[in-house]
Design a protein around this motif. Sequence first.
Motif, PDB file in Angstrom:
ATOM      1  N   ILE A  33       0.850  -1.198   0.000  1.00 25.27           N
ATOM      2  CA  ILE A  33       0.000   0.000   0.000  1.00 25.27           C
ATOM      3  C   ILE A  33       0.879   1.240   0.000  1.00 25.27           C
ATOM      4  O   ILE A  33       0.615   2.210  -0.712  1.00 25.27           O
ATOM      5  N   GLU A  34       1.940   1.189   0.795  1.00 23.80           N
ATOM      6  CA  GLU A  34       2.858   2.341   0.837  1.00 23.80           C
ATOM      7  C   GLU A  34       3.473   2.585  -0.541  1.00 23.80           C
ATOM      8  O   GLU A  34       3.623   3.734  -0.964  1.00 23.80           O
ATOM      9  N   ASP A  50       0.360   4.181  -2.570  1.00 22.81           N
ATOM     10  CA  ASP A  50      -0.222   5.422  -2.045  1.00 22.81           C
ATOM     11  C   ASP A  50       0.838   6.438  -1.646  1.00 22.81           C
ATOM     12  O   ASP A  50       0.531   7.626  -1.494  1.00 22.81           O
ATOM     13  N   GLY A  51       2.051   5.967  -1.431  1.00 24.30           N
ATOM     14  CA  GLY A  51       3.134   6.875  -1.071  1.00 24.30           C
ATOM     15  C   GLY A  51       3.318   7.010   0.425  1.00 24.30           C
ATOM     16  O   GLY A  51       2.498   6.584   1.228  1.00 24.30           O
ATOM     17  N   THR A  52       4.454   7.591   0.789  1.00 25.42           N
ATOM     18  CA  THR A  52       4.809   7.864   2.184  1.00 25.42           C
ATOM     19  C   THR A  52       5.430   9.256   2.205  1.00 25.42           C
ATOM     20  O   THR A  52       5.487   9.942   1.179  1.00 25.42           O
TER      21      THR A  52
END
Lengths: 251, 251
Positions: free
Chosen positions: B78-79, B82-84
């Motif tokens: 997911i990271e 969706d990014g961090t």
Amino acid sequence: MTQSREAFEARLRQIGVERYHDKHPFHHLLHSGGCTPDQVRAWVINRFYYQASIPMKDAAFMSRVTDPALRRAWRSRIEDHDGTDQNEGGIMRWLRLADAVGLDRDYVASTDGVMAATKFAVDAYVRFVRDKTLLEAVAASLTELFAPKIHAARIEGLLQHYDFADDSSLSYFRNRLSEAPKDVAFGLDWVLTHADTQEKQDAAAAALTFKTDVLWAQLDALHAAYVTPGAIPPGAWQPGTHLVPARAKAS
Amino acid sequence: MTQSREAFEARLRQIGVERYHDKHPFHHLLHSGGCTPDQVRAWVINRFYYQASIPMKDAAFMSRVTDPALRRAWRSRIEDHDGTDQNEGGIMRWLRLADAVGLDRDYVASTDGVMAATKFAVDAYVRFVRDKTLLEAVAASLTELFAPKIHAARIEGLLQHYDFADDSSLSYFRNRLSEAPKDVAFGLDWVLTHADTQEKQDAAAAALTFKTDVLWAQLDALHAAYVTPGAIPPGAWQPGTHLVPARAKAS
């Protein structure tokens, strides 16, 4: 009629005043030192099922969110419970509490001794979040509005009355004191913004009421089974079993 | 009869040899420079829907996992999308590709112009992961076994044949070259370990086959609508619309 933002927030907070589980007799017993060691253990075992299900609930929510920004904001809740490289996470902290009260942590983690009534209530919450609108799912999370007060009372009460209570065993609650307000500020703002009709405000209030039922029902089951003598349901944890010989501190 | 770990892995890999969408005529057209700019755009628009749904699929998976360690291992997917704080994430990288091919990125992100056939295929995948066994869900993710080859071929083909292709616009594919092998090593080991009966091996192979169908069907729909003249379905993106005047690089 659609309520103003302020009036609607007051309505949500009133639900906590009337229905949050800080008013449940079992919590009065627990926080005042009135619980036997086995009653504390029964609470630790059953409440673990709730703790362990919360990341599944949050993942169920994220699985329905099409906005990457909202998913990203929500993801920290899963990190808080499941842990990260820097943070052991709430589930591991709860197992340290299990150690401290003399329970076999593997038994607690297995959830084998959890009462069916606990599972029904918690599973109903996960399903609610999976099936209802996003607004209702976020509104249901707003019991966190009321959590810091009970966590502070719990830390104070447990430290005062029980030998097992120390910084390590109570670290779950200390961490929630800082994590919950961050989450709930986001969730409250989201609900106040998105509940922009009377119908949605009613649905959000009903969702928060439902969630207070989920919490209350768990304590009702616990009280009925472990405070009343002879009332433990089949399959649930039996006092005196699954203890570890010495009270091991968490490894 | 239950296959050995090695024989079962070979069987899974053979599914890719026979059915992975690197063999689809649309990809041959795309990678060889045979697509018109509008055909590339149609691909970018429709494939975005798949990219944007993947984190929902992964959250649906996590919502059914009771083991915190497995959830934690899965969370990085997911990271990645969706990014961090340190990583813009795959969805944003795909929108940079949308910029580069001259599309209005807000239109692409809205998914308004995506064909119904694309949505049906992708939504079927999300539902599959929500409803089937964990083993089938992990097995379905194993198309990533075959992805690095197609991503490498795509980077080379696009750079050679299209003006829009550069390090920025193709960063999605470059990142997947390192992300996908990490994920698939975990997933493959998990499937090989957990598919310990013939019934489970058959189910896992069927799940991977299903996933190749999900990918293939998207390209069939794309080819039928945008390569054949006059076949674009109602509501889908019309060539020449939603373009930005100058080809803006991502902000």
